[in-house]
Design an enzyme around this catalytic site. Structure first.
Site, PDB file in Angstrom:
ATOM      1  N   HIS A 211       0.824  -1.211   0.000  1.00  0.00           N
ATOM      2  CA  HIS A 211       0.000   0.000   0.000  1.00  0.00           C
ATOM      3  C   HIS A 211       0.862   1.265   0.000  1.00  0.00           C
ATOM      4  O   HIS A 211       0.357   2.368  -0.266  1.00  0.00           O
ATOM      5  CB  HIS A 211      -0.933   0.002   1.217  1.00  0.00           C
ATOM      6  CG  HIS A 211      -2.277   0.589   0.934  1.00  0.00           C
ATOM      7  ND1 HIS A 211      -2.452   1.682   0.115  1.00  0.00           N
ATOM      8  CD2 HIS A 211      -3.523   0.241   1.342  1.00  0.00           C
ATOM      9  CE1 HIS A 211      -3.731   1.990   0.049  1.00  0.00           C
ATOM     10  NE2 HIS A 211      -4.411   1.124   0.780  1.00  0.00           N
TER      11      HIS A 211
ATOM     12  N   ASP B 210      -2.122   2.648  -4.471  1.00  0.00           N
ATOM     13  CA  ASP B 210      -3.393   2.906  -3.817  1.00  0.00           C
ATOM     14  C   ASP B 210      -4.350   1.750  -4.071  1.00  0.00           C
ATOM     15  O   ASP B 210      -4.205   1.015  -5.058  1.00  0.00           O
ATOM     16  CB  ASP B 210      -4.012   4.210  -4.337  1.00  0.00           C
ATOM     17  CG  ASP B 210      -3.279   5.438  -3.815  1.00  0.00           C
ATOM     18  OD1 ASP B 210      -2.681   5.345  -2.728  1.00  0.00           O
ATOM     19  OD2 ASP B 210      -3.305   6.478  -4.501  1.00  0.00           O
TER      20      ASP B 210
END
Length: 440
Positions: free
Chosen positions: A414, A418
């Protein structure tokens, strides 16, 4: 004339190998093609075959020794030949160095992982260096729980340091318990700042229904890499399934082409999925990347790695420039690297996680319906491929039928991607799987 056998150099990144087992000993007759010894890097195992015939005149190391590449390992020749010239000289020492010299060199390197070993494996008085013994007493490390990495399995200073680093700091009471009972401190204690108290000490006493075995060098590397991956990245997994009717139809067409002699290469469902992944990666270059902390390396080519299950453990070799390949070439390359891994003949440079830009791990053959693959850092993502299961789907006109679906599990970092971009990429893989156009 006597011939020296050296430790081969397997790949540019390999500096030393562990000699796991000698197949020949001093005095044995050797023919061309005979196995001399087995050895392993931190990623693969190999066997050295003799290129000469004769008698084993000398062996300079023992099973389990870590040996620098290009070092003289053994000598083969005619009985009675002088082998002293092979014991020293040149860039690399040919014989076992004196213990003091070996310890001085080894203590300057990084600490290695320490495996639990029974006390019986140590030789009183000669299995532990004086410096290691003094440091162990100071730090509360029981020598019975330490496996040596020095010559002949000798415990040296770096082994004690590594053992101390693998456990919590100990209180004075905990140190006393460790030295008296052989108890082992946990990684994290319940005392202040995580220190191990007396109540935290675990006595590693053998039982009748169990045994303690040191893990293999490769298992240590896998464990370290997986732990580092989960500790040093923000991993999240999305699950999605794709209609598998198209790839199942292509698989059936490929099998028919093989039967009719029009195709020589077996095309598997995994090959087709990998081909679809490559197509999706070309549309999502941010996924085909390495996350470097404060920057991202974006690859212009797809270097696709495939997780391969072997007897020694999981290996992840890479197919370089996979986006330049046809489905047939890709299938051949994937089979080639998988076979090389299982035989132990894979180039170690192809096993480096830095060599690949993306990885595929397929557990579909084992019937796994969903799992969470772990990223091979510094790669930004990894795809897990699951088994095919029937699921209800609207096939038009309000009619529902059970349709085969293949499960896809994308784990991504992450920090690099995204959630929206990762989801769109995963959906694109499904679209490519459902719409592959290939002619055989």
């Amino acid at each position: 004339m006597a011939e020296v056998i050296i430790m081969p150099k397997q790949g540019q990144s390999v500096e030393s190998c562990i000699l796991t087992e000698f197949k020949k000993k001093v005095g044995d007759k050797v023919a061309v093609g005979d196995l001399l010894f087995a050895y392993e890097t931190d990623k693969a195992s190999f066997e050295e075959e003799s290129k000469v015939e004769g008698t084993v005149l000398a062996v300079f190391f023992n099973d389990g020794d870590e040996i620098p590449v290009l070092t003289n390992v053994m000598v083969i020749g005619a009985e009675g030949e002088d082998i002293e010239a092979f014991r020293s000289g040149g860039e690399v020492a040919a014989s076992v160095a004196p213990v003091a010299q070996a310890e001085e060199q080894s203590t300057t390197s990084q600490p290695t992982a320490v495996a639990v070993a029974p006390a019986a494996t140590q030789t009183p008085g000669c299995g532990v260096s004086p410096r290691a013994r003094a440091l162990a007493a100071e730090m509360g490390i029981n020598l019975a729980n330490v496996a040596g990495s020095g010559p002949g399995g000798r415990i040296i200073e770096r082994d004690i340091v590594a053992a101390a680093n693998s456990t919590a700091k100990m209180t004075p009471l905990a140190k006393a318990i460790a030295l008296e009972t052989g108890a082992v401190a946990p990684k994290y204690g319940t005392g202040l700042a995580g220190a191990a108290r007396g109540a935290d000490m675990v006595v590693a006493a053998p039982t009748a229904d169990s045994e303690v075995k040191p893990i293999t060098n490769m298992r240590k590397i896998i464990a370290k890499a997986m732990h580092a991956s989960l500790q040093n990245s923000a991993q999240l997994t999305h699950h999605l399934s794709a209609d598998a009717r198209r790839i199942m139809e292509l698989r059936k067409t490929a099998k028919k082409a093989i039967e009719e002699g029009r195709l020589a290469t077996n095309i598997t469902l995994n090959d087709l999925v990998c081909f679809a992944v490559i197509k999706a990666l070309k549309q999502f270059p941010n996924v085909n990347s390495h996350f470097l902390g404060d920057s991202v390396r974006l690859f212009k080519k797809v270097h696709l790695a495939l997780a391969v299950d072997t007897e020694r453990g999981l290996m992840v070799p890479v197919v370089k420039n996979a986006d330049d390949m046809t489905i047939i070439t890709l299938a051949e390359q994937l089979k080639q690297i998988a076979t090389a891994c299982r035989k132990g003949s894979i180039d170690p440079d192809l096993l480096s996680s830095e060599a690949a830009s993306f990885t595929v791990s397929n557990l579909g053959n084992y019937g796994v319906e969903m799992f969470t693959p772990v990223i091979n850092l510094p790669q930004s993502a990894i795809l897990g491929v699951n088994t095919i299961v029937p699921r209800p789907k609207d096939i038009g006109g309000g009619v529902y039928a059970f349709v085969p679906h293949i499960g896809l599990s994308l784990t991504y970092d992450h920090r690099a991607l995204d959630g929206g971009e990762a989801t769109r990429f995963l959906k694109q893989i499904a679209i490519e799987i459902e719409n592959l156009e290939i002619e055989f």
